[in-house]
Design an enzyme around this catalytic site. Structure first.
Site, short mmCIF file in Angstrom:
data_model
loop_
_atom_site.label_atom_id
_atom_site.label_comp_id
_atom_site.label_asym_id
_atom_site.label_seq_id
_atom_site.Cartn_x
_atom_site.Cartn_y
_atom_site.Cartn_z
CG HIS A 118 -2.07 0.93 1.13
ND1 HIS A 118 -3.34 0.55 1.49
CD2 HIS A 118 -2.17 2.22 0.70
CE1 HIS A 118 -4.17 1.57 1.30
NE2 HIS A 118 -3.47 2.60 0.82
CB VAL A 119 2.09 3.51 -2.74
CG1 VAL A 119 2.67 2.45 -3.65
CG2 VAL A 119 0.77 4.02 -3.25
CG HIS A 120 3.06 4.59 3.02
ND1 HIS A 120 3.14 3.25 2.68
CD2 HIS A 120 4.06 4.80 3.92
CE1 HIS A 120 4.13 2.69 3.35
NE2 HIS A 120 4.72 3.61 4.11
CB VAL A 121 4.54 10.18 0.33
CG1 VAL A 121 3.33 11.05 0.66
CG2 VAL A 121 5.79 11.02 0.30
#
Length: 160
Positions: A118-121
């Site tokens: 789950h991409v996140h910055v």
């Protein structure tokens, strides 16, 4: 005399880590804001505190959609993640007045991603000299504020 450092939220997190099933971002997306440390919600993405912060105010911005490939974000999701990260800088500046920031995507386990699917910055506020002896000698980070208070302060400071 032995000195002790207290971080009361760490034990709760460590004890619950084995019990947690599912994606931490998906759980936060559908959960209670205070319980899941969500600071701000948008239409396609949201902002939450990191439970293992590098510094006070360490935020993460993630899309609601469970997607593990940055290139798979649609344009609207990518734009909202970027806008929320930009707004996070303003909320952090008002609340903590950091001297700088690190923003970064850890894509893949080899790049340091704790959650790979789950991409996140990350949005990490920084101060001159904030890397002190504790992480170097004792693998300990000292945070001056409880995560629940950090969430409350940042949510109050958020600007449209």
């Amino acid at each position: 005399m032995t000195k002790q450092l207290w971080a009361p939220w760490r034990l709760e997190y460590i004890e619950s880590a084995d019990e947690q099933t599912g994606c931490v971002f998906c759980l936060a997306a559908d959960g209670d804001d205070e319980e899941r440390l969500v600071v701000r919600r948008g239409e396609r993405a949201f902002v939450l505190l990191n439970k293992f912060p590098y510094s006070s105010g360490h935020l993460m911005v993630a899309p609601y959609r469970h997607v593990g490939d940055l290139a798979a974000l649609d344009d609207a999701e990518a734009l909202e993640v970027h806008r929320l990260a930009t707004h996070a800088l303003s909320a952090l500046a008002e609340t903590y007045a950091p001297e700088g920031y690190n923003l970064g995507w850890n894509l893949g386990r080899a790049a340091g991603a704790g959650v790979v699917d789950h991409v996140h910055v990350h949005v990490v506020p920084r101060w001159s000299g904030d890397t002190n002896f504790m992480p170097v000698l004792a693998d300990v980070k000292v945070l001056p504020e409880h995560l629940a208070e950090t969430r409350r302060r940042l949510a109050a400071a958020w600007r449209e």
